[in-house]
Scaffold this motif. Structure first.
Motif, PDB file in Angstrom:
ATOM      1  N   LEU A 140      30.504 -11.609  46.689  1.00  0.00           N
ATOM      2  CA  LEU A 140      31.328 -10.961  44.714  1.00  0.00           C
ATOM      3  C   LEU A 140      32.764  -9.727  45.519  1.00  0.00           C
ATOM      4  CD1 LEU A 140      30.895 -11.155  41.944  1.00  0.00           C
ATOM      5  CD2 LEU A 140      28.672  -9.283  41.969  1.00  0.00           C
ATOM      6  N   SER A 141      31.723  -8.945  46.062  1.00  0.00           N
ATOM      7  CA  SER A 141      32.869  -7.437  45.821  1.00  0.00           C
ATOM      8  C   SER A 141      35.007  -8.071  46.541  1.00  0.00           C
ATOM      9  CB  SER A 141      32.664  -6.380  46.561  1.00  0.00           C
ATOM     10  OG  SER A 141      32.297  -6.285  48.342  1.00  0.00           O
ATOM     11  N   VAL A 142      34.235  -8.930  47.203  1.00  0.00           N
ATOM     12  CA  VAL A 142      35.082  -9.562  48.209  1.00  0.00           C
ATOM     13  C   VAL A 142      36.262  -9.942  46.334  1.00  0.00           C
ATOM     14  CG1 VAL A 142      36.267 -10.585  49.576  1.00  0.00           C
ATOM     15  CG2 VAL A 142      34.546  -9.369  50.472  1.00  0.00           C
ATOM     16  N   VAL A 143      35.288 -11.311  46.210  1.00  0.00           N
ATOM     17  CA  VAL A 143      36.647 -11.465  45.151  1.00  0.00           C
ATOM     18  C   VAL A 143      36.979 -10.638  44.030  1.00  0.00           C
ATOM     19  CG1 VAL A 143      36.146 -13.066  43.383  1.00  0.00           C
ATOM     20  CG2 VAL A 143      35.493 -13.568  45.909  1.00  0.00           C
ATOM     21  N   LEU A 144      35.689 -10.128  43.657  1.00  0.00           N
ATOM     22  CA  LEU A 144      36.451  -8.880  42.507  1.00  0.00           C
ATOM     23  C   LEU A 144      37.185  -8.319  42.807  1.00  0.00           C
ATOM     24  CD1 LEU A 144      35.262  -8.518  39.864  1.00  0.00           C
ATOM     25  CD2 LEU A 144      33.394  -6.489  41.275  1.00  0.00           C
ATOM     26  N   LEU A 145      37.440  -7.207  44.204  1.00  0.00           N
ATOM     27  CA  LEU A 145      38.500  -6.221  44.673  1.00  0.00           C
ATOM     28  C   LEU A 145      39.816  -7.241  44.399  1.00  0.00           C
ATOM     29  CD1 LEU A 145      36.535  -4.585  47.167  1.00  0.00           C
ATOM     30  CD2 LEU A 145      37.560  -3.458  45.339  1.00  0.00           C
ATOM     31  N   GLY A 146      40.047  -8.583  45.230  1.00  0.00           N
ATOM     32  CA  GLY A 146      40.530  -9.439  45.154  1.00  0.00           C
ATOM     33  C   GLY A 146      41.472  -9.594  43.721  1.00  0.00           C
ATOM     34  N   ARG A 147      41.280  -9.306  42.499  1.00  0.00           N
ATOM     35  CA  ARG A 147      41.599  -9.712  40.612  1.00  0.00           C
ATOM     36  C   ARG A 147      41.799  -8.019  40.768  1.00  0.00           C
ATOM     37  NH1 ARG A 147      39.793 -13.946  38.404  1.00  0.00           N
ATOM     38  NH2 ARG A 147      40.333 -12.802  36.222  1.00  0.00           N
ATOM     39  N   VAL A 148      41.208  -7.263  41.217  1.00  0.00           N
ATOM     40  CA  VAL A 148      41.779  -5.759  40.608  1.00  0.00           C
ATOM     41  C   VAL A 148      42.634  -5.584  41.096  1.00  0.00           C
ATOM     42  CG1 VAL A 148      39.473  -5.489  39.210  1.00  0.00           C
ATOM     43  CG2 VAL A 148      39.980  -4.341  41.555  1.00  0.00           C
ATOM     44  N   ILE A 149      42.510  -5.534  42.406  1.00  0.00           N
ATOM     45  CA  ILE A 149      43.569  -4.806  42.917  1.00  0.00           C
ATOM     46  C   ILE A 149      44.839  -5.169  43.108  1.00  0.00           C
ATOM     47  CG2 ILE A 149      45.126  -3.481  45.306  1.00  0.00           C
ATOM     48  CD1 ILE A 149      41.830  -4.196  46.235  1.00  0.00           C
ATOM     49  N   THR A 150      45.983  -4.270  41.852  1.00  0.00           N
ATOM     50  CA  THR A 150      47.272  -5.290  41.774  1.00  0.00           C
ATOM     51  C   THR A 150      48.278  -4.755  42.850  1.00  0.00           C
ATOM     52  OG1 THR A 150      47.787  -2.770  40.505  1.00  0.00           O
ATOM     53  CG2 THR A 150      46.882  -4.618  39.840  1.00  0.00           C
ATOM     54  N   ARG A 151      48.295  -4.058  43.647  1.00  0.00           N
ATOM     55  CA  ARG A 151      49.068  -3.646  44.746  1.00  0.00           C
ATOM     56  C   ARG A 151      48.423  -2.963  45.767  1.00  0.00           C
ATOM     57  NH1 ARG A 151      52.528   0.675  46.831  1.00  0.00           N
ATOM     58  NH2 ARG A 151      51.277   2.143  45.118  1.00  0.00           N
ATOM     59  N   LEU A 153      36.924   0.642  49.239  1.00  0.00           N
ATOM     60  CA  LEU A 153      36.956   0.106  47.891  1.00  0.00           C
ATOM     61  C   LEU A 153      36.414  -0.198  47.210  1.00  0.00           C
ATOM     62  CD1 LEU A 153      40.241  -2.074  48.967  1.00  0.00           C
ATOM     63  CD2 LEU A 153      40.811  -0.245  47.763  1.00  0.00           C
ATOM     64  N   GLN A 154      35.032  -0.788  47.618  1.00  0.00           N
ATOM     65  CA  GLN A 154      33.970  -0.573  47.183  1.00  0.00           C
ATOM     66  C   GLN A 154      33.449   1.161  45.798  1.00  0.00           C
ATOM     67  OE1 GLN A 154      31.490  -1.860  49.396  1.00  0.00           O
ATOM     68  NE2 GLN A 154      31.622  -4.758  49.347  1.00  0.00           N
ATOM     69  N   ASP A 155      33.801   1.758  46.896  1.00  0.00           N
ATOM     70  CA  ASP A 155      33.807   3.132  46.095  1.00  0.00           C
ATOM     71  C   ASP A 155      34.051   3.367  44.878  1.00  0.00           C
ATOM     72  OD1 ASP A 155      30.708   3.235  47.173  1.00  0.00           O
ATOM     73  OD2 ASP A 155      31.105   5.116  49.120  1.00  0.00           O
ATOM     74  N   PHE A 156      35.532   3.316  45.114  1.00  0.00           N
ATOM     75  CA  PHE A 156      37.045   3.605  43.916  1.00  0.00           C
ATOM     76  C   PHE A 156      36.574   2.553  43.427  1.00  0.00           C
ATOM     77  CE2 PHE A 156      40.946   3.328  42.716  1.00  0.00           C
ATOM     78  CZ  PHE A 156      41.452   4.778  42.794  1.00  0.00           C
ATOM     79  N   TYR A 157      36.318   1.008  43.621  1.00  0.00           N
ATOM     80  CA  TYR A 157      35.978   0.569  42.196  1.00  0.00           C
ATOM     81  C   TYR A 157      34.320   1.375  41.213  1.00  0.00           C
ATOM     82  CZ  TYR A 157      34.403  -3.275  38.829  1.00  0.00           C
ATOM     83  OH  TYR A 157      34.486  -4.146  38.313  1.00  0.00           O
ATOM     84  N   ARG A 158      33.896   1.721  41.712  1.00  0.00           N
ATOM     85  CA  ARG A 158      32.396   2.282  40.947  1.00  0.00           C
ATOM     86  C   ARG A 158      32.825   3.379  40.838  1.00  0.00           C
ATOM     87  NH1 ARG A 158      29.423  -0.065  44.602  1.00  0.00           N
ATOM     88  NH2 ARG A 158      29.586   1.216  46.383  1.00  0.00           N
ATOM     89  N   GLN A 159      33.837   4.557  41.093  1.00  0.00           N
ATOM     90  CA  GLN A 159      33.916   5.404  40.307  1.00  0.00           C
ATOM     91  C   GLN A 159      35.160   5.668  39.159  1.00  0.00           C
ATOM     92  OE1 GLN A 159      36.743   8.059  42.593  1.00  0.00           O
ATOM     93  NE2 GLN A 159      35.937   9.596  41.058  1.00  0.00           N
ATOM     94  N   VAL A 160      36.068   4.585  39.292  1.00  0.00           N
ATOM     95  CA  VAL A 160      36.984   3.604  37.865  1.00  0.00           C
ATOM     96  C   VAL A 160      36.541   3.106  37.423  1.00  0.00           C
ATOM     97  CG1 VAL A 160      38.855   2.909  37.868  1.00  0.00           C
ATOM     98  CG2 VAL A 160      38.829   3.928  39.637  1.00  0.00           C
ATOM     99  N   ASN A 161      34.955   2.334  37.191  1.00  0.00           N
ATOM    100  CA  ASN A 161      34.498   1.121  36.214  1.00  0.00           C
ATOM    101  C   ASN A 161      33.633   1.598  35.818  1.00  0.00           C
ATOM    102  OD1 ASN A 161      37.143  -1.527  35.981  1.00  0.00           O
ATOM    103  ND2 ASN A 161      36.748  -0.749  38.447  1.00  0.00           N
ATOM    104  N   ALA A 162      32.332   2.575  36.723  1.00  0.00           N
ATOM    105  CA  ALA A 162      31.006   2.602  36.141  1.00  0.00           C
ATOM    106  C   ALA A 162      31.108   4.059  35.963  1.00  0.00           C
ATOM    107  CB  ALA A 162      30.615   1.847  36.918  1.00  0.00           C
ATOM    108  N   GLU A 163      31.536   4.583  36.734  1.00  0.00           N
ATOM    109  CA  GLU A 163      31.449   6.024  35.900  1.00  0.00           C
ATOM    110  C   GLU A 163      32.150   7.278  35.958  1.00  0.00           C
ATOM    111  OE1 GLU A 163      29.897   7.529  40.240  1.00  0.00           O
ATOM    112  OE2 GLU A 163      28.887   5.732  40.703  1.00  0.00           O
TER     113      GLU A 163
END
Length: 184
Positions: A112-123, A146-156
């Protein structure tokens, strides 16, 4: 021709004498009329517009939706070029729901995290496009970052605060939630 009731500067109906068709710029009744029962006083033709009624100043803050990052190691493409600088955007509900339909995610939830990160990384560096195939070929340390960065940006969100030094009055930022996720 039929006329409707006049309006004040704030858009509320004007009431009282001097607001009908016979009232004109020189009519004193409009300026001397008492306030109506609704609390609105009629305005005269010579009354200043916006200066007479202070409007609250609304400070609009733009929502930040893209966040730059730098990978610890970097993604190495097929030609050997290392790509480290990238941009991640905020995830939408759609970004989190669509990967759940992916067969790879249904067979292995860790994907899931691989597919999700592939969607939200724009560059990412000079790559023309970022997708889940690129994310799955990243080094494990970059994926964890990237998983930690995703959590920081979106959840926290961000745990930084702008402060001012009490001694020299110099402004600076402090990290309120610790330097790494999980620390306080």
């Amino acid at each position: 021709m039929r006329r409707t009731a006049g309006r004040t500067a704030l858009g509320a109906p004007a009431a009282g004498p001097g607001t009908g068709p016979a009232a004109g710029p020189g009519t004193a009744a409009a300026a001397d009329a008492p306030a109506s029962p609704g609390g609105f006083a009629p305005t005269s033709a010579s009354a200043p517009g916006p200066a007479s009624v202070p409007e609250p100043v609304a400070v609009r803050q733009q929502l930040r939706t893209e966040f730059p990052f730098e990978l610890p190691r970097g993604y190495v493409d097929e030609s050997g070029t290392v790509h480290r600088d990238g941009v991640m955007r905020l995830a939408t509900a759609r970004d989190e729901l669509i990967p759940l339909r992916d067969v790879r995610v249904q067979e292995n939830p860790a994907y899931l995290s691989v597919v999700l990160l592939g969607r939200v990384i724009t560059r990412l560096g000079t790559l023309p496009m970022v997708h889940d195939g690129i994310v799955e070929n990243m080094f494990a340390s970059d994926l964890a970052f990237l998983q930690d960065f995703y959590r920081q940006v979106n959840a926290e969100g961000h745990t930084r605060a702008a402060v001012e030094c009490p001694h020299c009055s110099e402004p600076f930022e402090v990290e309120l939630g610790g330097s790494r996720l999980g620390e306080s």
